[in-house]
Write an enzyme that holds these catalytic residues in place. Structure first.
Site, PDB file in Angstrom:
ATOM      1  N   GLY A  22       0.753  -1.241   0.000  1.00  0.00           N
ATOM      2  CA  GLY A  22       0.000   0.000   0.000  1.00  0.00           C
ATOM      3  C   GLY A  22       0.783   1.291   0.000  1.00  0.00           C
ATOM      4  O   GLY A  22       1.704   1.509  -0.801  1.00  0.00           O
ATOM      5  N   LEU A  40       6.310  -3.762  14.893  1.00  0.00           N
ATOM      6  CA  LEU A  40       5.883  -2.734  15.845  1.00  0.00           C
ATOM      7  C   LEU A  40       5.062  -3.300  16.997  1.00  0.00           C
ATOM      8  O   LEU A  40       4.858  -2.620  17.999  1.00  0.00           O
ATOM      9  CB  LEU A  40       5.077  -1.659  15.119  1.00  0.00           C
ATOM     10  CG  LEU A  40       5.895  -0.741  14.208  1.00  0.00           C
ATOM     11  CD1 LEU A  40       4.973   0.009  13.252  1.00  0.00           C
ATOM     12  CD2 LEU A  40       6.727   0.241  15.030  1.00  0.00           C
ATOM     13  N   TYR A  67     -14.646  -3.645  24.385  1.00  0.00           N
ATOM     14  CA  TYR A  67     -13.831  -3.414  23.191  1.00  0.00           C
ATOM     15  C   TYR A  67     -14.699  -3.164  21.973  1.00  0.00           C
ATOM     16  O   TYR A  67     -15.684  -3.867  21.729  1.00  0.00           O
ATOM     17  CB  TYR A  67     -12.922  -4.605  22.919  1.00  0.00           C
ATOM     18  CG  TYR A  67     -12.023  -4.426  21.713  1.00  0.00           C
ATOM     19  CD1 TYR A  67     -10.908  -3.596  21.774  1.00  0.00           C
ATOM     20  CD2 TYR A  67     -12.303  -5.068  20.503  1.00  0.00           C
ATOM     21  CE1 TYR A  67     -10.088  -3.413  20.676  1.00  0.00           C
ATOM     22  CE2 TYR A  67     -11.491  -4.890  19.402  1.00  0.00           C
ATOM     23  CZ  TYR A  67     -10.377  -4.061  19.490  1.00  0.00           C
ATOM     24  OH  TYR A  67      -9.567  -3.877  18.402  1.00  0.00           O
ATOM     25  N   THR A 115       0.544  -1.178  18.495  1.00  0.00           N
ATOM     26  CA  THR A 115       1.221  -1.177  17.193  1.00  0.00           C
ATOM     27  C   THR A 115       1.304   0.221  16.599  1.00  0.00           C
ATOM     28  O   THR A 115       2.383   0.689  16.222  1.00  0.00           O
ATOM     29  CB  THR A 115       0.481  -2.108  16.221  1.00  0.00           C
ATOM     30  OG1 THR A 115       0.400  -3.426  16.772  1.00  0.00           O
ATOM     31  CG2 THR A 115       1.189  -2.160  14.872  1.00  0.00           C
TER      32      THR A 115
END
Length: 325
Positions: free
Chosen positions: A33, A83, A177, A130
């Protein structure tokens, strides 16, 4: 600046006539991307690009055309970085510090979006860990390598409007969540990180900004739109809502259009114009307070530029990762 750009501007148009020879630029997330396109256009204009990726084999395949487009002027080197693992982040930073090569720009491009609940290797909610904490540690550890007058560009999103950061419950230990709430928190954090990094480093001319690339069909949306049909249905739904409300229809960007704001903010825009700001469609975004604005409209929420909020997030982030910067 004399040239004016827009949401439809591409990376080639933004960098037309600009020579980046002698510049070194770090770009995270060059396996797909926007990261691949960002690396391509920078190298094509002469920059030496260091690209990071969790999966180096995938990145090598994805970036095969980068050196071809560079025509021997720019270059690309790949380095491993996950990450979602602070151990990996610190190894990457240590490797860069050991070499001592300096950077003119760092583009924190990598990220995940709206994934199911999960935890990183270090126990952080996946998106916050992340998108924000991984970059927070990496960038701060290598801050000494950024040349005076350099820049940090954090990839954020209009999705920051889904939620402010939650400094009391960043890992959803006490909060139900929700994928897009978590995404919104992480994207707000990307902006606030740029605000505070800018404050701490502008004395030596290093400025930091955050950018929204726009709506683009990339791998980023794989968790919520597994195929083109489901993605198109969502675009159609948004446009039905916009049409009913008398608003402008949403138009997807191409990848070169999506990456244009990143490179514009990194090497084209005046540093004083974009420092501690949020940019979109190759211009600085305006603060918006209308509670009815959707995530695909323009503008930035005030909480994402709040200087005191940015300082508080910095302190919380240091406590979470166990490092002081």
């Amino acid at each position: 600046m004399t040239k004016q750009f827009s949401a439809r501007s591409t990376t080639d148009e933004v960098l037309e006539g600009i020579d980046l020879s002698g510049k070194r630029i770090l770009v995270t997330g060059v396996s797909a991307g926007l990261g691949v396109e960002t690396a391509r256009i920078l190298a094509a204009h002469g920059a030496q690009v260091v690209g990071t990726a969790r999966d180096l084999a995938k990145a090598e395949s994805a970036t095969k055309g980068v050196l071809t487009d560079a025509r021997g002027q720019g270059g690309l080197e790949l380095i491993e970085l996950d990450l979602a693992s602070l151990d990996s982040v610190r190894r990457c930073a240590d490797r860069l510090l050991e070499r001592g090569d300096r950077f003119d720009v760092v583009i924190a491009n990598a990220g995940v979006m709206a994934c199911p609940f999960g935890l990183t290797e270090d126990g952080f909610e996946t998106q916050f860990g992340t998108n924000h904490l991984g970059h927070f540690v990496l960038v701060n550890r290598i801050a000494s390598l950024i040349n005076d007058g350099g820049r940090l560009v954090n990839l954020s999103s209009a999705g920051h409007r889904f939620a402010d950061v939650d400094l009391d419950d960043p890992n959803f230990e006490h909060t139900p969540y929700a994928e897009f709430v978590a995404y919104g928190r992480s994207k707000t954090a990307n902006i606030l990180f740029a605000v505070e990094f800018d404050r701490r480093h502008k004395h030596r001319g290093v400025r930091a900004t955050a950018v929204h690339p726009g709506g683009i069909r990339t791998e980023l949306g794989r968790h919520i739109y597994p195929d083109d049909a489901s993605f198109q249905r969502r675009v159609d739904e948004v446009n039905e809502e916009n049409k009913a409300a008398g608003k402008e229809l949403f138009v997807l960007k191409s990848v070169p259009q999506g990456a244009a704001t990143s490179v514009w903010a990194a090497v084209v825009a005046d540093a004083n114009d974009v420092g501690a700001k949020y940019c979109e469609d190759c211009h600085v975004g305006e603060i918006v307070t209308d509670p009815n604005l959707g995530a695909v409209s323009e503008g930035i929420r005030p909480y994402a530029l709040d200087a005191e909020r940015a300082k508080a997030l910095w302190v919380k982030s240091e406590a979470m990762v166990g490092e002081r910067f």
